[in-house]
Design an enzyme around this catalytic site. Structure first.
Site, mmCIF file in Angstrom:
data_model
loop_
_atom_site.group_PDB
_atom_site.id
_atom_site.type_symbol
_atom_site.label_atom_id
_atom_site.label_comp_id
_atom_site.label_asym_id
_atom_site.label_seq_id
_atom_site.Cartn_x
_atom_site.Cartn_y
_atom_site.Cartn_z
ATOM 1 N N THR A 156 -55.391 7.922 -46.391
ATOM 2 C CA THR A 156 -56.942 8.720 -47.380
ATOM 3 C C THR A 156 -58.210 8.089 -47.693
ATOM 4 O OG1 THR A 156 -56.318 6.988 -48.840
ATOM 5 C CG2 THR A 156 -54.656 8.976 -48.472
ATOM 6 N N CYS A 177 -57.081 0.531 -52.752
ATOM 7 C CA CYS A 177 -56.282 0.851 -54.025
ATOM 8 C C CYS A 177 -56.184 -0.791 -54.447
ATOM 9 C CB CYS A 177 -55.052 1.118 -53.713
ATOM 10 S SG CYS A 177 -54.886 2.733 -53.304
ATOM 11 N N CYS A 219 -50.723 0.416 -57.031
ATOM 12 C CA CYS A 219 -51.100 1.260 -57.344
ATOM 13 C C CYS A 219 -49.359 2.361 -57.734
ATOM 14 C CB CYS A 219 -52.300 1.994 -56.308
ATOM 15 S SG CYS A 219 -52.321 3.526 -56.180
ATOM 16 N N ARG A 237 -63.246 4.869 -50.486
ATOM 17 C CA ARG A 237 -63.821 4.441 -52.200
ATOM 18 C C ARG A 237 -62.370 4.320 -53.348
ATOM 19 N NH1 ARG A 237 -61.171 8.222 -54.815
ATOM 20 N NH2 ARG A 237 -60.215 10.410 -52.867
ATOM 21 N N CYS A 241 -59.750 4.347 -54.928
ATOM 22 C CA CYS A 241 -59.121 5.113 -56.207
ATOM 23 C C CYS A 241 -58.714 5.593 -57.498
ATOM 24 C CB CYS A 241 -56.799 4.700 -55.559
ATOM 25 S SG CYS A 241 -55.783 5.911 -56.876
ATOM 26 N N CYS A 299 -55.464 4.229 -59.646
ATOM 27 C CA CYS A 299 -55.734 3.500 -59.974
ATOM 28 C C CYS A 299 -56.526 2.326 -60.370
ATOM 29 C CB CYS A 299 -54.426 2.360 -58.882
ATOM 30 S SG CYS A 299 -55.102 1.948 -57.790
ATOM 31 N N ASP A 340 -57.975 -38.990 -72.321
ATOM 32 C CA ASP A 340 -58.344 -38.505 -73.284
ATOM 33 C C ASP A 340 -57.225 -39.177 -74.325
ATOM 34 O OD1 ASP A 340 -58.887 -35.836 -74.562
ATOM 35 O OD2 ASP A 340 -56.990 -36.741 -75.406
#
Length: 758
Positions: free
Chosen positions: A38, A42, A46, A71, A73, A76, A461
């Site tokens: 694709t 993601c 997703c 690029r 998604c 998501c 402490d």
């Protein structure tokens, strides 16, 4: 786009792929999934169909995926995830660089400034980041700017040219090109596709965000810590306000940022922290978000820390009493150091008194004018130059301590010592110890808060030592076993001792723990990113929130994988009731809905129903907000209230688990979508228990044999799990496929139904 499969050596492919299969949101931000078929990348959770192993590889940073041509998604929004806990856990160059990149150093000072802050040459820095993270400093900063730009585009009405420069781009053309490359959309189209429910601010210099975090989160500890250390005039915690959501507290403070001060308001919610930043120079948005995230330690992997500390029997009860305890960070290292020195060897109450006097005398009034009375009267914490010049006049107490504070302020003002998030913990500790009046306790405490190092033991402490004595723990020998989570062990010991005198710390926490074990055994990497807008939804026609909290674990049992051909379904299309047509008026769910939970062998099962007792959403989670987000916006209730009046629905669930599988089929369900999905959901309610069908057969029964993908979408978008039994649909090869609440529960339901008596 690259076509080669390359997973960085720092990531184990099999473990990462198992995390993707589980859709566990805890791994969001720890790595990114690049899908070759694709061309998108993601987050691990997703909701899209899980790609095949041969079609993916994994990257440590979003910038590395972008460098290869992938690029983001739109489903998501992988730029809207928590940052990686690894950046704080490691002291290596790449981790320290990522902390500074998140703080906007590259935008303000360039790569030269980043390299100088880290103490290396620009060439060496670029070589290390490219080799270890898959992208150089410019590419990492570019990904950071893209995330900032998306928030400004979708959360404000600012003109695009103003968004470009506020996000750190040098030109509008560079801004347009980057948005197209990263999101596959023009900036105008990205703004047009935002959800209608997104709250945008038209007020100049104001933006509201929701800051995601990894569960669990002990909000009571954060509330106590912030209120106990709040400096009057600079910060304030409002407690027990019935008008506030969650557990009823709100934190406000002024924040000194590179381009001017701002006023921050923080409110905890069930799945995120709501953050409003006002009077902001928008160029400082990413810096403000990063510093608030560090203050609240929102990027921490507390599930791993709690699991490791539970192995020590002396800490088990402490961790169980306060899962998700955070180590509060610092929004201003110089301020943190000065406050800590003023509080040396005196009570917290006395320290607040001295700090209040310091701020009242030397603090500068906030420079904004506002009609909102809540925004008036705020002060900025004095800068180090002012304290160095006038500290002797204002400060009170032992002369030696005053001289030390003034000397440290001079060193900070003259930049002879520069504490910042990019420092290695060991280097910062050594630098602090070289200052007058700074001992080992002060150095350890300030280093822990400024760098976020999870492995600093506050063994000097007094409160920690007393807690250890109460529990019979020898810190000299036991602390070594708590590495690399000794900072969190210190907080648990601190809280345990204080819980005897602080009622707030004995109350239950807002965010419940996630009880299932992580899929990966070791943390993996990511890059710092911005949070998503308040009420934002993925850019789809229907809401798709991130994956739900994993179900509670139950003892494993041997189960055989069901197959689609074990029994042949006798169902026909004439058995299917017709759904309500899309153009027919359907009653709304109403402004309110009710919810309740039922304990089942598969974990907590929550039901959300309308006033007429029709189920709107259900599933194996204890988070009603998550279920609310699944409901179609046309029938989504405005508010939900807990109730004990859903007896008939609860009884049907209990009857189902007792073997009466038809009981849940008698409960009325109300869902909305297009004609095919509504008909498909009706089909699902007629699938016989013990006779699962394939996606192909499901599409055929729904009236369109070619609509296999749409049939799969009907399963993934089903909000009323169990009542609409999408778990009875399998892949053609007989494998389980996907399931919103995890394949373990899907397998359990199928096995339970297959074992029913004939």
């Amino acid at each position: 786009m690259t076509t080669s499969i390359r997973t960085t050596q720092q990531l184990d492919f099999d473990r990462c792929y198992r995390a993707v299969q589980s859709r566990d949101a805890r791994f969001d931000g720890q790595f990114f999934v690049a899908v070759h078929t694709t061309g998108i990348y993601c987050r691990p959770s997703c909701p899209a169909q899980t790609p095949r192993p041969r079609n993916v590889h994994f990257e440590l940073t979003a910038a590395a995926a972008q460098q290869q041509g992938f690029r983001a998604c739109r489903r998501c929004t992988p730029d809207a995830v928590p940052g990686s806990p690894r950046w704080n856990a490691q002291a290596d160059l790449s981790s320290r660089a990522m902390r500074l990149i998140a703080d906007g150093v590259v935008e303000r000072e360039g790569v030269d400034g980043l390299a100088a802050g880290l103490g290396y040459t620009q060439r060496h820095l670029n070589r290390v980041l490219t080799a270890e993270l898959g992208a150089g400093p410019l590419a990492l900063a570019r990904a950071h700017r893209a995330g900032t730009a998306r928030v400004l585009i979708q959360c404000t009405t600012m003109p695009m040219s103003d968004v470009a420069f506020a996000a750190g781009f040098r030109s509008v053309r560079q801004f347009n090109d980057t948005i197209r490359e990263v999101f596959g959309l023009t900036p105008t189209r990205l703004r047009a596709l935002r959800s209608r429910s997104v709250t945008t601010s038209s007020t100049v210099g104001e933006v509201s965000l929701r800051l995601p975090y990894r569960r669990p989160l002990d909000t009571r500890w954060l509330c106590w810590f912030l209120s106990a250390h709040a400096v009057a005039g600079v910060e304030r915690v409002d407690l027990d306000n019935a008008s506030l959501p969650g557990d009823g507290w709100m934190y406000r403070r002024t924040l000194r940022l590179p381009n001017g001060p701002a006023l921050v308001t923080i409110r905890p919610a069930a799945t995120h922290v709501i953050c409003r930043v006002a009077h902001l120079d928008m160029r400082d948005l990413s810096v403000a978000v990063n510093r608030i995230r560090r203050l609240l330690d929102l990027d921490a992997d507390t599930a791993s820390a709690d699991a490791a500390l539970r192995r020590d029997g002396s800490l088990t009860a402490l961790v169980d009493a306060a899962p998700g305890l955070r180590v509060p960070g610092s929004v201003d290292p110089a301020e943190t150091l000065i406050q800590t020195m003023i509080g040396q060897q005196i009570s917290v109450k006395a320290a607040r008194h001295h700090l209040r006097r310091l701020v009242a005398d030397l603090g500068r009034p906030a420079p904004w004018d506002s009609a909102d009375p809540g925004d008036a009267g705020w002060l900025l914490f004095p800068d180090t130059a002012t304290i160095a010049e006038q500290g002797h006049r204002v400060l009170s107490g032992p002369r030696r301590r005053i001289d030390a504070i003034v000397a440290v302020a001079e060193a900070l003002a003259e930049r002879r010592v520069e504490p910042h998030a990019g420092c290695a913990a060991s280097d910062l500790r050594a630098a602090l110890l070289s200052l007058p009046g700074v001992g080992e306790w002060t150095a350890d405490y300030v280093t822990m808060r400024v760098t976020g190092d999870p492995d600093i033991m506050l063994d000097r402490d007094l409160v920690v030592r007393r807690a250890a004595t109460d529990l019979g723990i020898d810190l000299g020998t036991a602390a070594a076993a708590w590495s690399p989570w000794r900072s969190y062990a210190s907080m648990h010991l601190w809280r345990h001792r204080l819980a005897h005198t602080e009622p707030m710390l004995s109350e239950p926490v807002l965010s419940e723990p996630m009880l299932s074990e992580p899929v990966l055994s070791e943390p993996v990497l990511s890059e710092p990113v911005l949070s998503e807008p308040v009420l934002s939804e993925p850019l789809l026609s229907e809401p798709r929130p991130p994956g739900p909290r994993p179900p509670e674990p139950r003892p494993p049992e041997p189960i055989a994988a069901p197959t689609a051909t074990r029994r042949r379904s006798t169902m026909t299309t004439t058995d299917i009731p017709s759904p309500t047509p899309a153009d027919t008026a359907v009653g709304q769910a109403g402004p309110t809905a009710r919810w309740t939970s039922v304990a089942t062998p598969d974990g907590t099962f929550t039901i959300l129903a309308a006033d007429d007792d029709r189920v709107l959403a259900s599933g194996w989670t204890d988070d009603p907000d998550y279920l609310t987000a699944l409901i179609h916006r046309a029938i989504r209730p405005e508010s939900v209230q807990r109730t004990n009046e859903l007896g008939a629905i609860c009884d049907s669930v209990e009857s189902y688990y007792a073997g009466e599988f038809a009981a849940v089929g008698d409960i009325e369900v109300h869902q909305r979508s297009g004609p095919f999905l509504e008909r498909a959901w009706s089909v699902l309610r007629t699938v016989v228990p013990g006779e699962p069908v394939t996606y192909s057969r499901f599409a055929e029964l729904a009236g369109d044999p070619a609509a296999v993908r749409a049939a799969a979408a009907a399963c993934s978008r089903n909000a009323a799990a169990l009542f609409v039994p999408c778990h009875r649909v399998l892949r053609t090869d007989g494998s389980l496929g996907g399931f919103r609440y995890g394949l373990t529960i899907k397998q359990s339901l199928l096995t339970r139904e297959s074992d029913r008596p004939d």
